[in-house]
Scaffold this motif. Structure first.
Motif, PDB file in Angstrom:
ATOM      1  N   VAL A   1       0.866  -1.179   0.000  1.00 43.56           N
ATOM      2  CA  VAL A   1       0.000   0.000   0.000  1.00 43.56           C
ATOM      3  C   VAL A   1       0.903   1.229   0.000  1.00 43.56           C
ATOM      4  O   VAL A   1       1.632   1.473   0.963  1.00 43.56           O
ATOM      5  CB  VAL A   1      -0.938   0.008   1.219  1.00 43.56           C
ATOM      6  CG1 VAL A   1      -1.826   1.254   1.198  1.00 43.56           C
ATOM      7  CG2 VAL A   1      -1.789  -1.257   1.247  1.00 43.56           C
ATOM      8  N   ARG A   2       0.865   1.979  -1.087  1.00 40.03           N
ATOM      9  CA  ARG A   2       1.657   3.202  -1.201  1.00 40.03           C
ATOM     10  C   ARG A   2       0.810   4.362  -0.690  1.00 40.03           C
ATOM     11  O   ARG A   2      -0.324   4.539  -1.138  1.00 40.03           O
ATOM     12  CB  ARG A   2       2.074   3.434  -2.655  1.00 40.03           C
ATOM     13  CG  ARG A   2       2.948   2.320  -3.207  1.00 40.03           C
ATOM     14  CD  ARG A   2       3.091   2.400  -4.723  1.00 40.03           C
ATOM     15  NE  ARG A   2       3.885   1.290  -5.215  1.00 40.03           N
ATOM     16  CZ  ARG A   2       5.171   1.363  -5.535  1.00 40.03           C
ATOM     17  NH1 ARG A   2       5.803   2.523  -5.445  1.00 40.03           N
ATOM     18  NH2 ARG A   2       5.829   0.303  -5.952  1.00 40.03           N
ATOM     19  N   VAL A   3       1.359   5.122   0.225  1.00 42.64           N
ATOM     20  CA  VAL A   3       0.633   6.239   0.826  1.00 42.64           C
ATOM     21  C   VAL A   3       1.386   7.519   0.495  1.00 42.64           C
ATOM     22  O   VAL A   3       2.571   7.647   0.829  1.00 42.64           O
ATOM     23  CB  VAL A   3       0.516   6.076   2.355  1.00 42.64           C
ATOM     24  CG1 VAL A   3      -0.328   7.203   2.945  1.00 42.64           C
ATOM     25  CG2 VAL A   3      -0.075   4.712   2.711  1.00 42.64           C
ATOM     26  N   GLY A   4       0.726   8.449  -0.181  1.00 40.59           N
ATOM     27  CA  GLY A   4       1.444   9.634  -0.615  1.00 40.59           C
ATOM     28  C   GLY A   4       0.618  10.900  -0.603  1.00 40.59           C
ATOM     29  O   GLY A   4      -0.614  10.873  -0.573  1.00 40.59           O
ATOM     30  N   GLN A   5       1.335  12.004  -0.633  1.00 43.29           N
ATOM     31  CA  GLN A   5       0.736  13.336  -0.685  1.00 43.29           C
ATOM     32  C   GLN A   5       1.389  14.098  -1.824  1.00 43.29           C
ATOM     33  O   GLN A   5       2.619  14.126  -1.938  1.00 43.29           O
ATOM     34  CB  GLN A   5       0.974  14.066   0.639  1.00 43.29           C
ATOM     35  CG  GLN A   5       0.412  15.475   0.694  1.00 43.29           C
ATOM     36  CD  GLN A   5       0.585  16.101   2.075  1.00 43.29           C
ATOM     37  OE1 GLN A   5       1.028  15.450   3.010  1.00 43.29           O
ATOM     38  NE2 GLN A   5       0.236  17.365   2.202  1.00 43.29           N
ATOM     39  N   ARG A   6       0.589  14.702  -2.666  1.00 41.66           N
ATOM     40  CA  ARG A   6       1.145  15.450  -3.788  1.00 41.66           C
ATOM     41  C   ARG A   6       1.854  16.703  -3.279  1.00 41.66           C
ATOM     42  O   ARG A   6       1.339  17.433  -2.442  1.00 41.66           O
ATOM     43  CB  ARG A   6       0.043  15.821  -4.773  1.00 41.66           C
ATOM     44  CG  ARG A   6      -0.489  14.611  -5.538  1.00 41.66           C
ATOM     45  CD  ARG A   6      -1.446  15.007  -6.641  1.00 41.66           C
ATOM     46  NE  ARG A   6      -1.903  13.815  -7.354  1.00 41.66           N
ATOM     47  CZ  ARG A   6      -3.171  13.550  -7.635  1.00 41.66           C
ATOM     48  NH1 ARG A   6      -4.110  14.397  -7.272  1.00 41.66           N
ATOM     49  NH2 ARG A   6      -3.500  12.453  -8.292  1.00 41.66           N
ATOM     50  N   THR A   7       3.036  16.933  -3.822  1.00 44.88           N
ATOM     51  CA  THR A   7       3.824  18.099  -3.419  1.00 44.88           C
ATOM     52  C   THR A   7       4.041  19.058  -4.577  1.00 44.88           C
ATOM     53  O   THR A   7       4.631  20.117  -4.406  1.00 44.88           O
ATOM     54  CB  THR A   7       5.195  17.660  -2.875  1.00 44.88           C
ATOM     55  OG1 THR A   7       5.865  16.866  -3.868  1.00 44.88           O
ATOM     56  CG2 THR A   7       5.036  16.836  -1.611  1.00 44.88           C
ATOM     57  N   GLY A   8       3.590  18.681  -5.758  1.00 44.07           N
ATOM     58  CA  GLY A   8       3.748  19.535  -6.929  1.00 44.07           C
ATOM     59  C   GLY A   8       2.752  19.151  -7.996  1.00 44.07           C
ATOM     60  O   GLY A   8       2.040  18.147  -7.883  1.00 44.07           O
ATOM     61  N   GLY A   9       2.699  19.939  -9.046  1.00 38.37           N
ATOM     62  CA  GLY A   9       1.738  19.689 -10.101  1.00 38.37           C
ATOM     63  C   GLY A   9       2.144  18.584 -11.051  1.00 38.37           C
ATOM     64  O   GLY A   9       1.300  17.972 -11.702  1.00 38.37           O
ATOM     65  N   GLU A  10       3.450  18.303 -11.142  1.00 37.51           N
ATOM     66  CA  GLU A  10       3.928  17.298 -12.080  1.00 37.51           C
ATOM     67  C   GLU A  10       3.644  15.897 -11.554  1.00 37.51           C
ATOM     68  O   GLU A  10       3.878  15.602 -10.385  1.00 37.51           O
ATOM     69  CB  GLU A  10       5.429  17.469 -12.318  1.00 37.51           C
ATOM     70  CG  GLU A  10       5.798  18.782 -12.996  1.00 37.51           C
ATOM     71  CD  GLU A  10       5.250  18.881 -14.408  1.00 37.51           C
ATOM     72  OE1 GLU A  10       5.131  17.834 -15.070  1.00 37.51           O
ATOM     73  OE2 GLU A  10       4.918  19.994 -14.836  1.00 37.51           O
ATOM     74  N   ARG A  11       3.158  15.015 -12.429  1.00 36.24           N
ATOM     75  CA  ARG A  11       2.864  13.647 -12.027  1.00 36.24           C
ATOM     76  C   ARG A  11       3.731  12.650 -12.785  1.00 36.24           C
ATOM     77  O   ARG A  11       3.391  11.484 -12.916  1.00 36.24           O
ATOM     78  CB  ARG A  11       1.377  13.349 -12.244  1.00 36.24           C
ATOM     79  CG  ARG A  11       0.480  14.244 -11.411  1.00 36.24           C
ATOM     80  CD  ARG A  11      -0.978  13.939 -11.593  1.00 36.24           C
ATOM     81  NE  ARG A  11      -1.329  12.616 -11.115  1.00 36.24           N
ATOM     82  CZ  ARG A  11      -2.569  12.127 -11.160  1.00 36.24           C
ATOM     83  NH1 ARG A  11      -3.539  12.855 -11.674  1.00 36.24           N
ATOM     84  NH2 ARG A  11      -2.827  10.918 -10.709  1.00 36.24           N
TER      85      ARG A  11
END
Length: 237
Positions: A121-131
């Protein structure tokens, strides 16, 4: 109601998986024992469902899912606290395990949790607009950390990560910053532990712990220092 995607993940037996997620702060909201073992766990807006199959082999599982959050640091600390209370340590290798919290090059800050069923299970938070992946750093040691982290975490190749770090640490014409050295040593020790080389892991962690860091350097290297503490706790007899 709006659409919602719910992952349905495999395991060999339900109870170890349910116990693990309970330690992470999830609630078992449904459990069926027959005709087919099935269960649901929930924590806030996260819902995971599991089914059991006797012929399943967790060690070779490639099952995964991604959880997006707006507080990845908070979840990481909560998960670590729950695991330490339940297991007496933070499991960092084998099954189950929790990986380090890191800022990734594709615009997320994330960590990986692998349960007793082998589900990642990968848990993440976006830190920028690039994906997508940005360009790899050009500076020698930043580049080594970039590729070693991708190998260790995203690809699940600790042996490959170890080779990248070893090449960087063997350089004689360039010197990493103290924070980079901390990160390299901790990453190398992490890889060694996952490969079953406890002697190399303990040696690397001792070198990392012996570094004299300023307050600013400790703040910059806080993720590596957290992982250092977790690894030392998990390797302790």
């Amino acid at each position: 109601m709006p659409e919602k995607t719910i992952p349905i993940l495999p395991c060999r037996t339900l109870q170890p998986v349910l116990d693990f997620y309970t330690a992470l702060g999830f609630e078992v909201t449904y459990q069926q024992r027959s005709p087919n073992p099935y269960a649901v766990v929930e924590r806030g807006g996260i819902e995971l469902q599991f089914f059991a199959m006797k012929q399943y082999e967790p060690a070779v599982s490639i099952s995964t899912c991604y959880v997006l959050t707006d507080d990845v640091d908070g979840l990481y600390q909560a998960f670590r606290a729950g695991l330490k209370e339940t297991y007496g340590r933070i499991p960092t290798r084998g099954l189950p395990r929790v990986g380090p919290l890191k800022d990734m090059t594709y615009g997320v800050r994330q960590f990986l949790v692998t349960d007793p069923g082998g589900n990642c299970v990968r848990v993440g938070q976006r830190t920028g607009g690039e994906r997508h992946h940005g360009p790899a750093p050009q500076e020698t040691f930043a580049r080594a950390l970039h590729f070693a982290s991708l190998l260790a975490d995203s690809k699940g190749d600790p042996a490959g990560a170890a080779k990248v770090v070893d090449r960087a640490l063997a350089l004689t014409d360039e010197t990493p910053t103290r924070v980079q050295l901390l990160q390299l040593l901790v990453l190398r020790a992490d890889a060694a532990a996952r490969l079953g080389d406890e002697e190399a892991a303990v040696t690397g962690l001792a070198r990392a712990a012996a570094l004299h860091l300023t307050a600013a350097e400790r703040d910059q290297g806080r993720d590596a220092l957290t992982r250092l503490a977790d690894l030392r706790g998990s390797l302790r007899p």
